[in-house]
Motif scaffolding. Sequence first.
Motif, PDB file in Angstrom:
ATOM      1  N   VAL A   1      40.089  44.416  32.731  1.00 55.96           N
ATOM      2  CA  VAL A   1      39.582  44.259  34.692  1.00 55.96           C
ATOM      3  C   VAL A   1      40.117  43.581  35.788  1.00 55.96           C
ATOM      4  CG1 VAL A   1      37.984  45.546  36.106  1.00 55.96           C
ATOM      5  CG2 VAL A   1      37.866  45.973  33.905  1.00 55.96           C
ATOM      6  N   CYS A   2      39.721  42.478  35.487  1.00 49.71           N
ATOM      7  CA  CYS A   2      39.463  41.585  36.481  1.00 49.71           C
ATOM      8  C   CYS A   2      41.587  40.681  36.355  1.00 49.71           C
ATOM      9  CB  CYS A   2      39.404  40.653  35.851  1.00 49.71           C
ATOM     10  SG  CYS A   2      37.434  40.116  35.906  1.00 49.71           S
ATOM     11  N   ALA A   3      42.643  41.175  35.342  1.00 51.89           N
ATOM     12  CA  ALA A   3      43.770  40.871  34.911  1.00 51.89           C
ATOM     13  C   ALA A   3      44.622  41.603  36.076  1.00 51.89           C
ATOM     14  CB  ALA A   3      43.761  40.494  33.433  1.00 51.89           C
ATOM     15  N   ILE A   4      44.305  42.845  35.806  1.00 51.73           N
ATOM     16  CA  ILE A   4      44.775  43.939  35.823  1.00 51.73           C
ATOM     17  C   ILE A   4      44.278  44.492  37.599  1.00 51.73           C
ATOM     18  CG2 ILE A   4      45.009  46.621  36.520  1.00 51.73           C
ATOM     19  CD1 ILE A   4      44.861  46.589  33.724  1.00 51.73           C
ATOM     20  N   ALA A   5      43.551  44.197  37.894  1.00 49.82           N
ATOM     21  CA  ALA A   5      42.169  44.469  39.115  1.00 49.82           C
ATOM     22  C   ALA A   5      41.933  43.365  40.459  1.00 49.82           C
ATOM     23  CB  ALA A   5      41.534  45.706  39.350  1.00 49.82           C
ATOM     24  N   GLY A   6      41.960  42.099  39.127  1.00 52.22           N
ATOM     25  CA  GLY A   6      41.832  40.704  40.434  1.00 52.22           C
ATOM     26  C   GLY A   6      40.047  41.036  40.787  1.00 52.22           C
ATOM     27  N   ILE A   7      39.769  40.373  42.359  1.00 54.41           N
ATOM     28  CA  ILE A   7      38.679  40.295  42.161  1.00 54.41           C
ATOM     29  C   ILE A   7      37.734  41.821  42.866  1.00 54.41           C
ATOM     30  CG2 ILE A   7      37.365  39.613  44.398  1.00 54.41           C
ATOM     31  CD1 ILE A   7      39.374  37.208  44.922  1.00 54.41           C
ATOM     32  N   PRO A   8      38.664  42.783  43.321  1.00 52.71           N
ATOM     33  CA  PRO A   8      37.946  43.924  43.289  1.00 52.71           C
ATOM     34  C   PRO A   8      37.570  44.263  41.867  1.00 52.71           C
ATOM     35  CG  PRO A   8      40.476  44.143  44.483  1.00 52.71           C
ATOM     36  CD  PRO A   8      40.019  42.880  43.765  1.00 52.71           C
ATOM     37  N   GLY A   9      38.140  43.917  40.672  1.00 48.75           N
ATOM     38  CA  GLY A   9      37.728  44.254  39.796  1.00 48.75           C
ATOM     39  C   GLY A   9      36.665  44.149  39.429  1.00 48.75           C
TER      40      GLY A   9
ATOM     41  N   LYS B   1      50.788  36.570  44.432  1.00 55.15           N
ATOM     42  CA  LYS B   1      49.544  36.818  45.378  1.00 55.15           C
ATOM     43  C   LYS B   1      49.125  37.585  43.645  1.00 55.15           C
ATOM     44  CE  LYS B   1      51.012  37.080  49.080  1.00 55.15           C
ATOM     45  NZ  LYS B   1      51.784  38.460  51.027  1.00 55.15           N
ATOM     46  N   ILE B   2      49.787  37.955  43.238  1.00 50.62           N
ATOM     47  CA  ILE B   2      48.977  39.425  42.331  1.00 50.62           C
ATOM     48  C   ILE B   2      48.557  38.639  41.347  1.00 50.62           C
ATOM     49  CG2 ILE B   2      49.144  40.253  40.044  1.00 50.62           C
ATOM     50  CD1 ILE B   2      50.863  42.383  41.928  1.00 50.62           C
ATOM     51  N   VAL B   3      49.080  37.703  40.985  1.00 50.21           N
ATOM     52  CA  VAL B   3      48.329  36.208  39.686  1.00 50.21           C
ATOM     53  C   VAL B   3      47.058  35.518  40.167  1.00 50.21           C
ATOM     54  CG1 VAL B   3      49.276  34.078  38.648  1.00 50.21           C
ATOM     55  CG2 VAL B   3      50.936  36.089  38.445  1.00 50.21           C
ATOM     56  N   ILE B   4      47.447  35.164  41.594  1.00 50.90           N
ATOM     57  CA  ILE B   4      46.275  34.446  41.946  1.00 50.90           C
ATOM     58  C   ILE B   4      45.109  35.653  42.137  1.00 50.90           C
ATOM     59  CG2 ILE B   4      45.155  33.195  44.333  1.00 50.90           C
ATOM     60  CD1 ILE B   4      48.268  31.851  44.718  1.00 50.90           C
ATOM     61  N   ASN B   5      45.175  36.195  42.780  1.00 52.78           N
ATOM     62  CA  ASN B   5      44.414  37.760  42.543  1.00 52.78           C
ATOM     63  C   ASN B   5      43.188  37.236  40.755  1.00 52.78           C
ATOM     64  OD1 ASN B   5      42.337  39.833  43.531  1.00 52.78           O
ATOM     65  ND2 ASN B   5      43.684  40.746  43.689  1.00 52.78           N
TER      66      ASN B   5
ATOM     67  N   LEU C   1      41.429  33.823  39.808  1.00 52.30           N
ATOM     68  CA  LEU C   1      40.363  34.236  41.434  1.00 52.30           C
ATOM     69  C   LEU C   1      38.940  35.375  40.633  1.00 52.30           C
ATOM     70  CD1 LEU C   1      41.425  34.005  45.183  1.00 52.30           C
ATOM     71  CD2 LEU C   1      40.300  31.950  43.630  1.00 52.30           C
ATOM     72  N   GLY C   2      39.669  36.562  40.384  1.00 56.29           N
ATOM     73  CA  GLY C   2      38.752  37.760  40.212  1.00 56.29           C
ATOM     74  C   GLY C   2      37.783  37.344  38.812  1.00 56.29           C
ATOM     75  N   LEU C   3      38.712  36.325  37.543  1.00 56.18           N
ATOM     76  CA  LEU C   3      38.020  36.093  36.366  1.00 56.18           C
ATOM     77  C   LEU C   3      37.868  34.636  37.007  1.00 56.18           C
ATOM     78  CD1 LEU C   3      40.984  35.848  34.470  1.00 56.18           C
ATOM     79  CD2 LEU C   3      39.168  37.462  33.946  1.00 56.18           C
ATOM     80  N   LEU C   4      37.883  33.881  37.847  1.00 61.41           N
ATOM     81  CA  LEU C   4      37.103  32.508  37.739  1.00 61.41           C
ATOM     82  C   LEU C   4      34.967  33.111  38.206  1.00 61.41           C
ATOM     83  CD1 LEU C   4      39.348  30.139  39.506  1.00 61.41           C
ATOM     84  CD2 LEU C   4      37.416  30.144  37.208  1.00 61.41           C
ATOM     85  N   LEU C   5      35.409  34.268  39.334  1.00 61.27           N
ATOM     86  CA  LEU C   5      34.628  34.659  40.023  1.00 61.27           C
ATOM     87  C   LEU C   5      33.273  35.463  38.961  1.00 61.27           C
ATOM     88  CD1 LEU C   5      33.302  36.199  42.594  1.00 61.27           C
ATOM     89  CD2 LEU C   5      33.800  37.838  42.309  1.00 61.27           C
ATOM     90  N   LEU C   6      34.289  35.920  38.163  1.00 59.13           N
ATOM     91  CA  LEU C   6      32.953  36.611  36.852  1.00 59.13           C
ATOM     92  C   LEU C   6      32.854  34.832  35.620  1.00 59.13           C
ATOM     93  CD1 LEU C   6      34.371  39.161  35.222  1.00 59.13           C
ATOM     94  CD2 LEU C   6      32.638  39.462  35.998  1.00 59.13           C
ATOM     95  N   GLY C   7      33.228  33.986  36.212  1.00 58.95           N
ATOM     96  CA  GLY C   7      32.748  32.817  35.517  1.00 58.95           C
ATOM     97  C   GLY C   7      31.774  32.137  35.707  1.00 58.95           C
ATOM     98  N   VAL C   8      31.780  32.128  37.386  1.00 62.38           N
ATOM     99  CA  VAL C   8      31.248  31.555  37.975  1.00 62.38           C
ATOM    100  C   VAL C   8      29.567  32.319  37.988  1.00 62.38           C
ATOM    101  CG1 VAL C   8      30.557  31.118  40.135  1.00 62.38           C
ATOM    102  CG2 VAL C   8      32.512  29.722  39.610  1.00 62.38           C
ATOM    103  N   VAL C   9      29.424  33.446  38.184  1.00 65.57           N
ATOM    104  CA  VAL C   9      28.259  34.474  38.425  1.00 65.57           C
ATOM    105  C   VAL C   9      27.516  34.387  36.753  1.00 65.57           C
ATOM    106  CG1 VAL C   9      28.314  37.020  37.808  1.00 65.57           C
ATOM    107  CG2 VAL C   9      29.186  36.660  40.354  1.00 65.57           C
ATOM    108  N   LYS C  10      28.174  34.215  35.907  1.00 66.22           N
ATOM    109  CA  LYS C  10      27.887  34.238  34.805  1.00 66.22           C
ATOM    110  C   LYS C  10      28.068  32.687  34.513  1.00 66.22           C
ATOM    111  CE  LYS C  10      28.311  34.186  29.326  1.00 66.22           C
ATOM    112  NZ  LYS C  10      27.341  35.443  29.453  1.00 66.22           N
ATOM    113  N   PHE C  11      28.169  31.767  34.742  1.00 68.74           N
ATOM    114  CA  PHE C  11      27.398  29.853  34.486  1.00 68.74           C
ATOM    115  C   PHE C  11      26.110  30.077  35.586  1.00 68.74           C
ATOM    116  CE2 PHE C  11      27.371  25.720  36.115  1.00 68.74           C
ATOM    117  CZ  PHE C  11      27.946  25.027  35.355  1.00 68.74           C
TER     118      PHE C  11
END
Length: 86
Positions: A65-73, A27-31, A34-44
């Motif tokens: 920040v995204c690796a530690i906190a995920g989507i909330p990060g 769950k932590i790895v998936i979160n 997904l946090g990194l993907l969210l940042l990538g989509v916002v930038k793309f």
Amino acid sequence: MISTLILVILCLIVLAGLWYLLKNTIKIVINSILGLLLLGVVKFLHIFPILGFPDINIGWLAVIVCAIAGIPGAVLYMILHVFGMV
């Protein structure tokens, strides 16, 4: 006979503990992904320039920040970017 039964019970306890840790780790790895993907989509999609803010920079701080906190990060990083703190 008793020692075999105790050994089986101990193995089941260890297996249950490993299952619990592995389930939470997934769950932590998936979160985090997904946090990194969210940042990538916002930038793309250039969401911030459309809203009138400078484009978001994805550097080491954002990745950590995204690796530690995920989507909330990722959301926190975007909010801090809007207010000019990162």
